[in-house]
Design a protein around this motif. Sequence first.
Motif, short mmCIF file in Angstrom:
data_model
loop_
_atom_site.label_atom_id
_atom_site.label_comp_id
_atom_site.label_asym_id
_atom_site.label_seq_id
_atom_site.Cartn_x
_atom_site.Cartn_y
_atom_site.Cartn_z
N ASP A 286 29.48 35.55 40.17
CA ASP A 286 30.42 35.70 41.29
C ASP A 286 29.64 35.71 42.59
O ASP A 286 28.76 36.56 42.77
N VAL A 287 29.98 34.82 43.48
CA VAL A 287 29.35 34.83 44.81
C VAL A 287 30.44 35.10 45.84
O VAL A 287 31.45 34.39 45.88
N GLY A 288 30.27 36.15 46.64
CA GLY A 288 31.24 36.50 47.66
C GLY A 288 30.58 36.56 49.03
O GLY A 288 29.37 36.38 49.16
N GLY A 289 31.39 36.83 50.06
CA GLY A 289 30.85 36.97 51.40
C GLY A 289 30.29 35.68 51.97
O GLY A 289 29.41 35.70 52.83
N ALA A 290 30.80 34.55 51.47
CA ALA A 290 30.28 33.26 51.93
C ALA A 290 31.09 32.74 53.11
O ALA A 290 32.24 33.14 53.32
#
Lengths: 405, 405
Positions: A286-290
């Motif tokens: 999970d990659v967030g804050g992009a």
Amino acid sequence: MPVAYQAPDFLHPVAGVRLGVAEAAIKKPGRKDLLVIELAPGTRVAGVFTQNRFAAAPVQVCRTVLASGAPVRALVVNSGNANAATGQGGLDDAQAVAAAVAAAVGCEAGHVLPFSTGVIGQRLPVARMVAAAPAAHADLRADGWLDAMRAIMTTDTVGKGATRRVATSQGEVTVTGIAKGVGMIHPNMATMLAYVGTDAPLSPATTQAALQTAVNRSFNCVTVDGDTSTNDACVLFATARAGSRDIEVGDADYAAVYGAIEQVCLELAHAIVRDGEGATKFVTIDVGGASDEAAARQVALSVAHSPLVKTALFASDANWGRIVMAIGKSGVPVDPARVDLWLDDVCLLRGGQPHPDYVEDAGAAVVAQPEFRIRIGLGDGDAQATVWTCDFSYDYVKINAEYRT
Amino acid sequence: MPVAYQAPDFLHPVAGVRLGVAEAAIKKPGRKDLLVIELAPGTRVAGVFTQNRFAAAPVQVCRTVLASGAPVRALVVNSGNANAATGQGGLDDAQAVAAAVAAAVGCEAGHVLPFSTGVIGQRLPVARMVAAAPAAHADLRADGWLDAMRAIMTTDTVGKGATRRVATSQGEVTVTGIAKGVGMIHPNMATMLAYVGTDAPLSPATTQAALQTAVNRSFNCVTVDGDTSTNDACVLFATARAGSRDIEVGDADYAAVYGAIEQVCLELAHAIVRDGEGATKFVTIDVGGASDEAAARQVALSVAHSPLVKTALFASDANWGRIVMAIGKSGVPVDPARVDLWLDDVCLLRGGQPHPDYVEDAGAAVVAQPEFRIRIGLGDGDAQATVWTCDFSYDYVKINAEYRT
């Protein structure tokens, strides 16, 4: 052994779809390796295909048929031979097989979609396939999904299928799908094929839109080895038997039907990763804050593709330095001083530096599990993306080194 | 065991360069792990560094020093700890070590370039390094290159060095270089470092231009695993002792000096691939007939990075279907019908189709060798590129899975 996955023992039939299998002894005798899927008249068919420039002959034929707008009445799929890098002869072969199925079904040859999966660079045994087509046609059954699932397997260790039923204003709708694939894509054999059918009355345009969105959120979010086959294809067919009014994107019923399609695609996509060659772990990234979804996805795929990350996961080593390396090389202009990293709920990095409370044992406990989550925060916006992958083990090398020996 | 590579037993000294090593017990005691390179006043220094966003603290310090235009009088390199992902504390540490070396050499702290290679995310043992700096300085010798080569090794199985002498109108010029690295780059340890010295009077601008070109044709053309470290650095220093007139790009002497620099860089780059983690084959990938060099390079790297190609090479399997797959997925708009493929002088594909004379045994004989060439023709122009890589073996997985255990 797949990671926590078993083949289904039941798949709902889809009104307007019949499936039959036969033995054509394509790679070797002794198994049903030819599948015919018959679609009722009026079925809306959409397909997405490999981006590989060496698209196999059947992929080229499918693209031509779908672009022509011709009504598709049947699909024919073989395992054991990819019919790729076979030139004009390969195109002729694919059309000959399609014509044989068309004759059995009673439609034009240009209304049949052919698919192949298996070894590259060898001509199809067309005569045996043409001879087997009537037997596959004679075997057509509404409940043929499980046999179809098995007929398309190559090195898959389990069949992959998923099925859902949802309510709409026009009654209950079924979505059932099958897939094969164990490397994300394999030039010689594996490659991904997926077939999803529904009786929902999706309009032709909606069928294409639903497939494209569902594929982007499922099959395009999983990776085993980052390779891309010559034969990849995913097809959605909507027989329109469950209702008389067409459903368009944005209609009240669309969300429910689309949701079922996406769930089926996601379950099949996860099954491919769980059965990934040599896989011992199923890992969610999970990659967030992009800044936007594309950036999030690019970072997630950089981590998912890194051989160094994948070998560390295999070793149950919470080697966060490699994850940081993969984030940094992704091409996204990440600010290291804003990057946070978790393994499940254990925080390893805060603002690009080791978290003061982090202890190695806590990270090791997470990655020792067969399934866990790598969470990355970029501190650069609100967009996010999720990708699923597996580890990189001795068995991956073994399977791929010894495939032809 | 590297593929047909042995460490050099002699490297020419370079006038104006002295090297000394000492034990700072950075990862563990018992080896010389601290290197100081002293440069004569007036030496022109150029550097190229990792593109990874998580650049290590010493890389950040180097960039600042070089951008300032300050005269560089010394380099300090440690193995055993990468000083990466260490935040402001890591920057302070790198500067403290540089200051200690500056005190010993007798220059300003801002005139020393620091480099680190080893585990990520741990602070340097600054006190031990500062204490060892005078010993490294006391050890300075013009013939210290071989000890320097050994001091910067991490999991390298052999030291890597190369040396050349060429004639110029101002007399003989020496170029000597050392490097370390076994994965193309490793976040935890390997990572590539290379130091190349010459006594040629290259002007400052020419020093930078020569380094950039040589790196593009050597270190940027090799790949082991496609990963990119946080610590990569390559430095060229020109002491200008061999001549009194500066050499500029385009001068009569430039070609000879540049040629020696490129040869040294290429020999070091090949040594890194030959010592690639788990490597059993050294493979040259030539792509020709491309529309431009960038396209040729992109196709070559797509083949070089493919896990499926690399596992087949390990198995000595002339599995050309996987090469075709990797060409097709490269992103370059290749026309399959124009693609030719050879293994050494054996033609496998002509115009995208199996060559009628090709027999499997001929391809198998080529890939059974420890060194061979994959030649790809795109039929789309005159540009070409060459990339060097190794295979992907059980030992790659083993080395990287077990690195921290």
